[in-house]
Design an enzyme around this catalytic site. Sequence first.
Site, mmCIF file in Angstrom:
data_model
loop_
_atom_site.group_PDB
_atom_site.id
_atom_site.type_symbol
_atom_site.label_atom_id
_atom_site.label_comp_id
_atom_site.label_asym_id
_atom_site.label_seq_id
_atom_site.Cartn_x
_atom_site.Cartn_y
_atom_site.Cartn_z
ATOM 1 N N THR A 117 -18.217 28.927 10.674
ATOM 2 C CA THR A 117 -17.486 29.510 9.548
ATOM 3 C C THR A 117 -18.056 29.066 8.215
ATOM 4 O OG1 THR A 117 -15.360 29.443 8.403
ATOM 5 C CG2 THR A 117 -15.855 27.571 9.782
ATOM 6 N N TYR A 141 -9.784 22.819 9.486
ATOM 7 C CA TYR A 141 -10.409 23.941 10.186
ATOM 8 C C TYR A 141 -11.933 23.881 10.017
ATOM 9 C CZ TYR A 141 -12.257 28.591 10.883
ATOM 10 O OH TYR A 141 -13.045 29.636 11.277
HETATM 11 N N1 UFG Z 1 -4.803 35.381 -0.353
HETATM 12 C C1 UFG Z 1 -3.807 35.764 -1.228
HETATM 13 N N2 UFG Z 1 -2.657 36.282 -0.709
HETATM 14 C C2 UFG Z 1 -2.443 36.436 0.634
HETATM 15 C C3 UFG Z 1 -3.476 36.029 1.518
HETATM 16 C C4 UFG Z 1 -4.639 35.496 0.996
HETATM 17 O O1 UFG Z 1 -3.944 35.648 -2.447
HETATM 18 O O2 UFG Z 1 -1.373 36.906 1.019
HETATM 19 C C5 UFG Z 1 -6.068 34.842 -0.895
HETATM 20 C C6 UFG Z 1 -6.391 33.450 -0.400
HETATM 21 O O3 UFG Z 1 -5.766 32.476 -1.179
HETATM 22 C C7 UFG Z 1 -7.912 33.450 -0.538
HETATM 23 C C8 UFG Z 1 -8.302 34.905 -0.265
HETATM 24 O O4 UFG Z 1 -7.108 35.661 -0.442
HETATM 25 O O5 UFG Z 1 -8.275 33.141 -1.836
HETATM 26 C C9 UFG Z 1 -8.786 35.126 1.151
HETATM 27 O O6 UFG Z 1 -7.852 34.517 2.043
HETATM 28 P P1 UFG Z 1 -7.801 34.818 3.600
HETATM 29 O O7 UFG Z 1 -6.604 34.094 4.135
HETATM 30 O O8 UFG Z 1 -7.894 36.278 3.814
HETATM 31 O O9 UFG Z 1 -9.141 34.181 4.156
HETATM 32 P P2 UFG Z 1 -9.787 32.733 3.909
HETATM 33 O O10 UFG Z 1 -10.861 32.895 2.879
HETATM 34 O O11 UFG Z 1 -8.763 31.702 3.647
HETATM 35 O O12 UFG Z 1 -10.361 32.371 5.326
HETATM 36 C C10 UFG Z 1 -11.163 33.244 6.063
HETATM 37 C C11 UFG Z 1 -11.049 32.874 7.527
HETATM 38 C C12 UFG Z 1 -11.685 31.563 7.771
HETATM 39 C C13 UFG Z 1 -13.086 31.497 7.193
HETATM 40 C C14 UFG Z 1 -13.095 31.904 5.760
HETATM 41 C C15 UFG Z 1 -14.517 31.932 5.299
HETATM 42 O O13 UFG Z 1 -9.693 32.817 7.953
HETATM 43 O O14 UFG Z 1 -11.761 31.401 9.163
HETATM 44 O O15 UFG Z 1 -12.492 33.175 5.639
HETATM 45 O O16 UFG Z 1 -14.690 32.433 4.020
HETATM 46 F F1 UFG Z 1 -13.550 30.239 7.251
#
Ligand code: UFG
Length: 325
Positions: A117, A141
Amino acid sequence: MRKVLVVGGAGYIGSHTIKSLSKRSYDILVYDNLSTGHREAILYGRLVEGDLSERDKLKSVIEEFRPDAIIHFAGFIEVEESIKKPLLYYSNNTVNTINLIEVMLECGINKLIFSSTAAVYGNPEKTPVDENYPLNPINPYGQSKAFVEKMLQDISRSYDFNYVSLRYFNVAGADPDGEIGQKYRKATHLITRALKAAKGEIENLEIFGTDYNTPDGTCIRDYIHVSDLAEAHIDALEYLLEGNDSDVFNCGYGHGYSVKEVIETVKKVTGKDFKVVETARRAGDAPELVANNRHLLDTLKWKPCYDDLEFIIKTSWNWELNPKF
Ligand code: UFG
């Protein structure tokens, strides 16, 4: 016919990869405990229900099937959950992968593709980030995956064992044919939550933090279509089967979108308006994660087809409206 064991093949990325494998005529066996995956997502190949902690079962499956290579998707993926329950992540993502590698070595299977990741980079100072950037995860994670990457490096030096580690950026979208997509117990990812808001299933979509040092103050991510990511696994598999050495590749398109840009695109694609609420930062989030993907393009000759945020969201929307399971 080449044989591939797909551990965690009933999940979101695993099931799309199985579809790609089937197009290239691989013999597929899936090993999955169905804790987050779905039997119906496996369109091709056979399923053995099992957990990576069940070493004897795993060993008998591998001994009997004798795969040419193993693709390992099984793991937990939620950043926030990993902060609340770190041991769950170290045990399922790290310890269970040790079990798998030990059994592989015992059975003489020496090719592994590992789901890593972008979270291993933590909060990179320079972006797009390349594979040589030091690993500095900022949540359990990412750390649980970084531990495995380090182990794999050591193991490949000590044994006749080769691996490819694929560092996924933000995986999204669904099969363009509409046959498979992401089915989750609780929606936490941005695009899936925004689509739930568009469907009226959640009242407000929250933006977690608008005070980041980015042009519009919200986090930037590199969203990669799941079918393009699936193809990267086939490219990696063939690279190993050709006898190449272990390597690590970023999987992303090389450009990012802010949370606000994603929300606007969801509204455009779905034609639905919904309420968006700006709230505090979420723990464990890096401001910007964008892949330098040169290595994947140059070495694995990866040819992405769906580098288009609107298309990615369209395929997810189609799946949300017409889920097949
Ligand atoms: N976000 C919001 N509102 C929401 C959900 C997410 O503002 O309801 C924001 C988060 O704070 C973040 C962005 O949208 O800034 C993306 O969040 P996600 O939860 O969609 O994804 P993440 O970037 O946290 O994580 C994902 C995968 C991980 C991986 C990562 C790598 O879940 O496994 O991408 O970039 F490591």
